[in-house]
Design an enzyme around this catalytic site. Structure first.
Site, PDB file in Angstrom:
ATOM      1  N   GLY A 176      -4.073 -61.804  -4.571  1.00  0.00           N
ATOM      2  CA  GLY A 176      -5.164 -62.676  -4.984  1.00  0.00           C
ATOM      3  C   GLY A 176      -6.125 -62.067  -5.988  1.00  0.00           C
TER       4      GLY A 176
ATOM      5  N   ASN B  41       3.667 -68.810   0.327  1.00  0.00           N
ATOM      6  CA  ASN B  41       2.770 -68.681   1.476  1.00  0.00           C
ATOM      7  C   ASN B  41       1.489 -69.438   1.147  1.00  0.00           C
ATOM      8  OD1 ASN B  41       1.060 -67.921   3.522  1.00  0.00           O
ATOM      9  ND2 ASN B  41       0.948 -65.742   2.925  1.00  0.00           N
ATOM     10  N   TRP B  42       1.334 -70.579   1.776  1.00  0.00           N
ATOM     11  CA  TRP B  42       0.159 -71.412   1.463  1.00  0.00           C
ATOM     12  C   TRP B  42      -1.119 -70.912   2.128  1.00  0.00           C
ATOM     13  CZ3 TRP B  42       1.041 -77.435   1.069  1.00  0.00           C
ATOM     14  CH2 TRP B  42       1.894 -77.691  -0.014  1.00  0.00           C
TER      15      TRP B  42
ATOM     16  N   GLY C 200       1.563 -66.453  -3.163  1.00  0.00           N
ATOM     17  CA  GLY C 200       0.419 -67.112  -2.539  1.00  0.00           C
ATOM     18  C   GLY C 200      -0.094 -68.247  -3.405  1.00  0.00           C
ATOM     19  N   GLY C 201      -1.189 -68.001  -4.104  1.00  0.00           N
ATOM     20  CA  GLY C 201      -1.868 -69.034  -4.892  1.00  0.00           C
ATOM     21  C   GLY C 201      -0.956 -69.871  -5.785  1.00  0.00           C
TER      22      GLY C 201
ATOM     23  N   SER D  97      -0.068 -61.570  -6.674  1.00  0.00           N
ATOM     24  CA  SER D  97      -0.375 -62.090  -8.003  1.00  0.00           C
ATOM     25  C   SER D  97       0.862 -62.434  -8.842  1.00  0.00           C
ATOM     26  CB  SER D  97      -1.296 -61.122  -8.755  1.00  0.00           C
ATOM     27  OG  SER D  97      -2.540 -61.002  -8.069  1.00  0.00           O
TER      28      SER D  97
HETATM   29  P1  13P Z   1      -1.206 -64.202  -4.281  1.00  0.00           P
HETATM   30  O1  13P Z   1       0.134 -64.605  -4.857  1.00  0.00           O
HETATM   31  O2  13P Z   1      -2.189 -65.314  -4.256  1.00  0.00           O
HETATM   32  O3  13P Z   1      -1.698 -62.937  -4.869  1.00  0.00           O
HETATM   33  O4  13P Z   1      -0.922 -63.897  -2.706  1.00  0.00           O
HETATM   34  C1  13P Z   1       0.135 -63.081  -2.358  1.00  0.00           C
HETATM   35  C2  13P Z   1       0.323 -63.191  -0.909  1.00  0.00           C
HETATM   36  O5  13P Z   1      -0.482 -62.725  -0.126  1.00  0.00           O
HETATM   37  C3  13P Z   1       1.514 -63.897  -0.420  1.00  0.00           C
HETATM   38  O6  13P Z   1       1.736 -63.665   0.926  1.00  0.00           O
END
Ligand code: 13P
Length: 245
Positions: free
Chosen positions: A168, A8-9, A228-229, A207
């Site tokens: 995050g 998920n960007w 995410g990240g 995370s």
């Molecule tokens: P992170 O992997 O950056 O913690 O984000 C998770 C997320 O919200 C994916 O949808």
């Protein structure tokens, strides 16, 4: 069950970032799991063109519940299908909190996604306060029950468990906490969808990195990850894919 690794960007990436998606083609472990990248809407069509013919799918991060109409600024599931999306993330905690998306709204969007022939990735997750109060499972199962429409099957629905406090932050629940939650989600899915509930993939999100992915993927009822990240750079995302393979 074949694992699904989804990126998920969020609101990140310009056309120059498309190379990060293209670089995923042919990486180690690619064939052993399903991969989807959900870039911002502006890149969905171009990303789908870049990965055309490969095993990598492209998804979007939200859609409207109606197929068309006077909804300024919105995009329908059918429109996303037309530009090459195959998945749509729905009810991400960032949308639930910033735009007050309710479970009912998420369920209505999921119906639209299914009617357009796409797969919904329905997100659920508790806040830190809810976990501290000992209500995490109750909260997540209630969200799940109300966010899944009757059109859901194991082939058009994926669940992503994302504890809000793990997104995050670098914080991750213990493997025991993940196992407990995923097994509760599995039971709730079976109760709701019968046989189909056993085949719905349950992703963990929050995370996830190449360094912790293998341990998380070893937990029962963890059928992949929503990242995410760490999905923004092909080198890091590839490490997560390899860990799943
Ligand atoms: P992170 O992997 O950056 O913690 O984000 C998770 C997320 O919200 C994916 O949808």
């Amino acid at each position: 069950m074949k694992k699904l690794i989804a990126g998920n960007w969020k609101m990140n990436g310009l056309a120059s970032s498309l190379a990060e998606i293209e670089a995923l083609k042919g990486i180690t472990g690619e064939a052993a799991c399903d991969i989807v990248v959900c870039p911002p809407l502006t890149l969905v069509e171009k990303a789908a063109e870049r990965v055309g013919g490969s095993r990598i799918a492209i998804g979007a991060q939200d859609c409207h519940a109606q197929p068309s109409g006077a909804y300024t600024g919105d995009v329908s599931a059918e429109m996303l299908a037309e530009i090459g999306a195959r998945f749509v993330i729905l009810g991400h905690s960032e949308r639930r909190s910033a735009y007050r998306e309710t479970d009912a709204a998420v369920a209505a969007k999921a119906i639209a996604v299914h009617q357009a022939g796409l797969t919904s990735i329905i997100c659920v997750g508790e806040t830190r306060a809810e976990r501290d109060e000992g209500r995490a499972i109750e909260v997540v199962c209630a969200q799940l029950e109300a966010s899944i429409p009757n059109t859901a099957t194991s082939s058009n629905t994926v669940i992503a468990y994302e504890p809000v406090w793990a997104i995050g932050t670098g914080l991750v629940p213990t493997l025991e906490q993940i196992e407990e939650m995923h097994s509760s989600i599995r039971q709730a899915l079976e109760k709701r969808l019968g046989e189909n509930g056993l085949g719905v993939r349950i992703l963990y999100g929050g995370s996830v990195k190449a360094s912790n992915a293998k341990a998380i993927f070893g937990v029962s009822n963890v059928d992949g990850a929503l990242v995410g990240g760490a999905s923004l750079k092909a080198s890091e995302f590839a490490g997560i894919i390899t860990a799943a393979a």
